[in-house]
Design an enzyme around this catalytic site. Structure first.
Site, PDB file in Angstrom:
ATOM      1  N   ARG A 108       0.846  -1.191   0.000  1.00  0.00           N
ATOM      2  CA  ARG A 108       0.000   0.000   0.000  1.00  0.00           C
ATOM      3  C   ARG A 108       0.888   1.250   0.000  1.00  0.00           C
ATOM      4  O   ARG A 108       1.974   1.263   0.614  1.00  0.00           O
ATOM      5  CB  ARG A 108      -0.863  -0.045   1.262  1.00  0.00           C
ATOM      6  CG  ARG A 108      -1.899   1.042   1.390  1.00  0.00           C
ATOM      7  CD  ARG A 108      -2.987   0.932   0.377  1.00  0.00           C
ATOM      8  NE  ARG A 108      -4.170   1.700   0.739  1.00  0.00           N
ATOM      9  CZ  ARG A 108      -5.118   2.038  -0.128  1.00  0.00           C
ATOM     10  NH1 ARG A 108      -5.026   1.677  -1.402  1.00  0.00           N
ATOM     11  NH2 ARG A 108      -6.185   2.688   0.269  1.00  0.00           N
ATOM     12  N   THR A 133      -9.906  -0.059  -9.758  1.00  0.00           N
ATOM     13  CA  THR A 133      -8.825  -0.888  -9.235  1.00  0.00           C
ATOM     14  C   THR A 133      -8.816  -2.061 -10.193  1.00  0.00           C
ATOM     15  O   THR A 133      -9.652  -2.145 -11.080  1.00  0.00           O
ATOM     16  CB  THR A 133      -9.195  -1.289  -7.781  1.00  0.00           C
ATOM     17  OG1 THR A 133      -9.190  -0.115  -6.973  1.00  0.00           O
ATOM     18  CG2 THR A 133      -8.282  -2.309  -7.162  1.00  0.00           C
ATOM     19  N   THR A 184      -4.007  -0.859  -7.433  1.00  0.00           N
ATOM     20  CA  THR A 184      -4.828   0.283  -7.849  1.00  0.00           C
ATOM     21  C   THR A 184      -4.040   1.579  -7.917  1.00  0.00           C
ATOM     22  O   THR A 184      -2.967   1.702  -7.308  1.00  0.00           O
ATOM     23  CB  THR A 184      -5.993   0.467  -6.839  1.00  0.00           C
ATOM     24  OG1 THR A 184      -6.915   1.420  -7.351  1.00  0.00           O
ATOM     25  CG2 THR A 184      -5.514   0.945  -5.478  1.00  0.00           C
ATOM     26  N   SER A 205      -7.616   0.740   2.949  1.00  0.00           N
ATOM     27  CA  SER A 205      -8.039   0.210   1.647  1.00  0.00           C
ATOM     28  C   SER A 205      -9.235  -0.723   1.820  1.00  0.00           C
ATOM     29  O   SER A 205      -9.512  -1.194   2.923  1.00  0.00           O
ATOM     30  CB  SER A 205      -6.870  -0.566   1.039  1.00  0.00           C
ATOM     31  OG  SER A 205      -7.286  -1.245  -0.121  1.00  0.00           O
ATOM     32  N   GLY A 246     -13.463  -1.971  -7.252  1.00  0.00           N
ATOM     33  CA  GLY A 246     -14.767  -1.397  -6.905  1.00  0.00           C
ATOM     34  C   GLY A 246     -14.827  -0.603  -5.624  1.00  0.00           C
ATOM     35  O   GLY A 246     -15.896  -0.516  -5.012  1.00  0.00           O
ATOM     36  N   GLY A 247     -13.706  -0.008  -5.162  1.00  0.00           N
ATOM     37  CA  GLY A 247     -13.772   0.766  -3.917  1.00  0.00           C
ATOM     38  C   GLY A 247     -14.354  -0.078  -2.804  1.00  0.00           C
ATOM     39  O   GLY A 247     -14.011  -1.255  -2.655  1.00  0.00           O
TER      40      GLY A 247
HETATM   41  N1  GLY Z   1      -8.362   2.799  -3.560  1.00  0.00           N
HETATM   42  C1  GLY Z   1      -9.286   1.751  -3.399  1.00  0.00           C
HETATM   43  C2  GLY Z   1      -8.961   0.881  -2.240  1.00  0.00           C
HETATM   44  O1  GLY Z   1      -7.819   0.843  -1.811  1.00  0.00           O
HETATM   45  O2  GLY Z   1      -9.834   0.212  -1.755  1.00  0.00           O
END
Ligand code: GLY
Length: 554
Positions: free
Chosen positions: A94, A365, A383, A436, A457-458
């Site tokens: 991340r 993503t 992503t 995330s 998909g967030g």
């Molecule tokens: N940016 C989308 C996530 O990390 O869930």
């Protein structure tokens, strides 16, 4: 009410049936991802003797070329790896907040997601290098060079990529000159399927990474280029931030469900914790007997999602900065949550956690799944945050920057009715990772992988994965049907169910409304998955066709 919340509350026109997943069956390796040329790279890597991690790393670099809306070297993600006979592990890469990032970076609303200040320190190249160093068989250059070739020689654009490029280029919010130069069609006009896209600067950057390793990205010439880009546009990332970035190996979250072991990523993703909470809650109900499209089962699924998302908002953030309560993933807590569900009536979201509300999160993503002939399985989601990140291409380096800083809570202490959250666990701090929803999952049965899945998909990611996992483990669907089936999303707030299948299941929608649910409709996710038959060992790759997935087998 925000426009996004209003849109969720409106009942959009019916979507129509979901596209059927494309499948491939093999006794050997399988690669499933959104972009056909990247899937080809993964398969070719397996065929030349690479294992699933080699293929995953090669696919990830290839996607950075062929699926620029989310494939990346300028972003970050999570990779689950299940080595045969061993417990799965998580390579977490991340992004981090730069050292100069202040807690109130977004507080006055002046810094937008299109700004260089919205970029976190990229983690992808270090993450892929860590995975490769730990598990790879082929030489590093062998897994990076296929992407170099795609970028330098060019590749054929398909309809999904052409559509995405045309949309982003026509959007007045896209203003970065280098982005438009690099991704605009040479000579002008719209991209069409069959065109060739060449990315020379990206090819050179990838070649440096192939020759010199991940350090080429984090120190030296490429780090100079990123720092220069930042200085020119008021961004925060420095060479010192890049040099300090580390990917981590972390222990995944495990939930036991119907005799299966379900592994998901730990914080700083909320995916594994939320999925475990949902499965632990739902294990107290016989959903199968109720039926996949029964109002009883769908009410329970939505109620379990709502509760998991309330906890996500309250407790979750970077575990190196905030203490994550251990009880969240325990079976006892699932039992307690199950006991709070009224079987006949939706619990209003406000009653679950009246003090907090959520901010928005992008849905762009990408996820891919890989298994090799020896049974080593990889589930990777990564992503840039928004589609094409912050829509800035680093001059001279040719890669797109993320806007992942917007995954932090924007305004400390301010939790407003417009959907923002201001609680502490996910506030900005130097070096901290933003929360995330990415949920790459590997499911084991008797120690062997049976399901590899995940999605973009967030926040919908977690629920897309929950739907696929439930479809296979609880409702015993084939992986193709599980991937194709309409998906449900409830994220606590706004207090509404999003359901892909309102047209086919109109009576179900009516019954859910009768229980007090607001039901809206929207497309959801892109879940490229693999099923490994525990009896025969046969692997079925299922490419989600909501975008343009490809499943390839040896
Ligand atoms: N940016 C989308 C996530 O990390 O869930």
């Amino acid at each position: 009410m925000t426009r996004a919340a209003l849109a969720l509350l409106l009942f959009a026109a019916p979507l129509g049936a979901q596209p059927k997943a494309e499948t491939v069956t093999s006794k050997g390796g399988v690669v499933v991802c959104v972009s056909p040329p990247a899937a080809e790279v993964g398969l070719a890597t397996l065929k030349k003797g690479g294992n699933a991690v080699d293929a995953a790393v090669a696919t990830a670099f290839a996607l950075a070329v062929t699926w620029p809306e989310a494939g990346n070297i300028g972003g970050g993600g999570f990779m689950l790896v299940a080595p045969p006979g061993k417990a799965p592990t998580c390579i977490e890469y991340r992004e981090t907040a730069p050292a100069a990032a202040k807690v109130d970076l977004f507080a006055d609303g002046k810094v937008t997601w299109l700004n260089n200040k919205a970029a976190g320190v990229p983690g992808t190249v270090r993450g892929l290098a860590l995975a490769h160093a730990k598990f790879g068989k082929l030489k590093w250059s062998e897994v990076v060079l296929p992407a170099v070739e795609l970028a330098e020689k060019g590749f054929t654009v398909n309809a999904a990529l052409a559509g995405g490029l045309n949309r982003v280029l026509a959007d007045p919010k896209t203003t970065n000159a280098e982005f438009m130069r690099v991704y605009g069609k040479p000579g002008g006009g719209k991209w069409a399927a069959g065109d060739t896209l060449v990315l020379k600067d990206l090819g050179r950057t990838l070649r440096l990474i192939a020759e010199k390793g991940a350090d080429a990205f984090y120190t030296g010439e490429l780090a100079d280029l990123l720092e220069k880009e930042m200085k020119a546009e008021g961004g925060l990332i420095t060479k010192a931030d890049l040099a300090a970035y580390k990917a981590n190996e972390r222990e995944p979250i495990r939930a036991q469900f119907r005799g299966f072991d379900v592994y998901g990523p730990p914080p700083p993703s909320s995916g594994g914790v939320a999925l475990a909470e949902m499965l632990n809650t739902l294990s107290h109900f016989d959903l199968k007997k109720m039926g996949r499209w029964s109002p009883e089962a769908n009410h329970l699924i939505a109620e379990s999602m709502k509760r998991a998302f309330a906890d996500r908002a309250r407790y979750l953030g970077d575990p190196d900065f905030t203490k994550i309560p251990a009880h969240l993933t325990t079976p006892d807590y699932g039992k307690k949550l199950a006991g709070t569900i009224d079987l006949k009536k939706a619990t209003p979201a406000a009653e679950l956690a009246p003090d907090i509300k959520l901010n928005e999160e992008s849905e762009s993503t990408t996820h891919f799944s890989v298994i090799d002939r020896d049974g080593l399985a990889v589930s990777n989601t990564y992503t840039l945050e928004n589609s094409y990140g912050n829509r800035v291409v680093v001059r001279g380096a040719g890669y797109i920057l993320n806007n992942e800083m917007t995954d932090f809570n924007p305004k400390p202490g301010f939790t407003g009715t417009n959907g923002q959250i201001g609680t502490k666990p996910n506030q900005i701090a130097p070096g901290k990772r933003m929360l995330s929803s990415m949920t790459p999952v590997i499911v084991l049965k008797d120690g062997k992988p049976v399901l590899v899945t995940g999605s973009p998909g967030g926040r919908t990611i977690i629920n897309t994965v929950a739907c696929v996992v439930l479809n296979v483990l609880e409702f015993e669907m084939s992986v193709a049907d599980a991937v194709s089936a309409p998906r449900t999303h409830h994220q606590w707030l706004p207090d509404a169910i999003r359901f892909e299948g309102a047209k086919e299941h109109a009576e179900l929608v009516k019954q859910l409304r009768a229980r007090g649910h607001t039901v809206t409709e929207a497309r959801q996710g892109d879940a490229h998955s693999i099923w490994i038959d525990p009896k025969t060992g046969a692997r079925v790759g299922a490419a989600d066709k909501r975008l343009d997935g490809k499943a390839l087998g040896e």
